[in-house]
Motif scaffolding. Sequence first.
Motif, PDB file in Angstrom:
ATOM      1  N   UNK A 105       0.848  -1.204   0.000  1.00 52.63           N
ATOM      2  CA  UNK A 105       0.000   0.000   0.000  1.00 52.63           C
ATOM      3  C   UNK A 105       0.878   1.247   0.000  1.00 52.63           C
ATOM      4  N   UNK A 106       1.949   1.207   0.756  1.00 55.01           N
ATOM      5  CA  UNK A 106       2.880   2.334   0.832  1.00 55.01           C
ATOM      6  C   UNK A 106       3.578   2.568  -0.508  1.00 55.01           C
ATOM      7  N   UNK A 107       3.797   1.506  -1.278  1.00 54.59           N
ATOM      8  CA  UNK A 107       4.541   1.601  -2.535  1.00 54.59           C
ATOM      9  C   UNK A 107       3.669   1.959  -3.738  1.00 54.59           C
ATOM     10  N   UNK A 108       2.365   2.051  -3.559  1.00 49.19           N
ATOM     11  CA  UNK A 108       1.480   2.380  -4.681  1.00 49.19           C
ATOM     12  C   UNK A 108       1.937   3.660  -5.382  1.00 49.19           C
ATOM     13  N   UNK A 109       2.212   3.534  -6.687  1.00 47.64           N
ATOM     14  CA  UNK A 109       2.594   4.688  -7.484  1.00 47.64           C
ATOM     15  C   UNK A 109       4.004   5.195  -7.233  1.00 47.64           C
ATOM     16  N   UNK A 110       4.751   4.552  -6.368  1.00 48.57           N
ATOM     17  CA  UNK A 110       6.107   4.988  -6.028  1.00 48.57           C
ATOM     18  C   UNK A 110       7.144   4.360  -6.958  1.00 48.57           C
ATOM     19  N   UNK A 111       8.284   5.042  -7.071  1.00 51.47           N
ATOM     20  CA  UNK A 111       9.435   4.488  -7.782  1.00 51.47           C
ATOM     21  C   UNK A 111      10.412   3.962  -6.738  1.00 51.47           C
ATOM     22  N   UNK A 112      10.770   2.699  -6.884  1.00 54.12           N
ATOM     23  CA  UNK A 112      11.707   2.043  -5.975  1.00 54.12           C
ATOM     24  C   UNK A 112      12.932   1.649  -6.790  1.00 54.12           C
ATOM     25  N   UNK A 113      14.103   1.857  -6.219  1.00 57.83           N
ATOM     26  CA  UNK A 113      15.342   1.437  -6.868  1.00 57.83           C
ATOM     27  C   UNK A 113      15.832   0.191  -6.135  1.00 57.83           C
ATOM     28  N   UNK A 114      15.989  -0.892  -6.877  1.00 54.04           N
ATOM     29  CA  UNK A 114      16.511  -2.120  -6.303  1.00 54.04           C
ATOM     30  C   UNK A 114      18.028  -2.120  -6.492  1.00 54.04           C
ATOM     31  N   UNK A 115      18.748  -2.044  -5.359  1.00 57.02           N
ATOM     32  CA  UNK A 115      20.209  -2.030  -5.358  1.00 57.02           C
ATOM     33  C   UNK A 115      20.665  -3.478  -5.158  1.00 57.02           C
TER      34      UNK A 115
END
Length: 153
Positions: A105-115
Amino acid sequence: MTPDRPSAPSPTSRPLILGSTSRYRHELLSRLKLPFEAVAPNVDETPRSGENPTDLAVRLALAKAREVAARHPQAVVIGSDQVADLRGEPLGKPGTHERAVVQLKRLRGETVVFQTALAVVCAATGFEQCDIASVRVVFRKLSDAEIERYLRA
């Protein structure tokens, strides 16, 4: 050819160890068709205070490879770690269904970078190398029902 000089060991003369219990990493390494053993690293993966996701991924990949290499000094050991980076904050694995719901729910519409960091260590030779790759992922704006269906699948 000089008889006094020993030949260099062939690249396959050392055992190869994957310092990981990840089924996904095991499957990836298997694709190379090289013989290897998987050994669980004994590493505390708790982020340090103020540690950014890139540094965390590199530290953990090296720590895993070094820890297994200390137990298997003749082997070439691969350690790896991946950290999800939300605007500089490392996101851990949720661990439970309930925490996964909250996280998605927190990540909805967010950009996450996987390192993703990968380290190779051989204690016998002193070889150590680590590199990192970053992949940006934009999360869709999933409804609560879609999140629940995804997690149930």
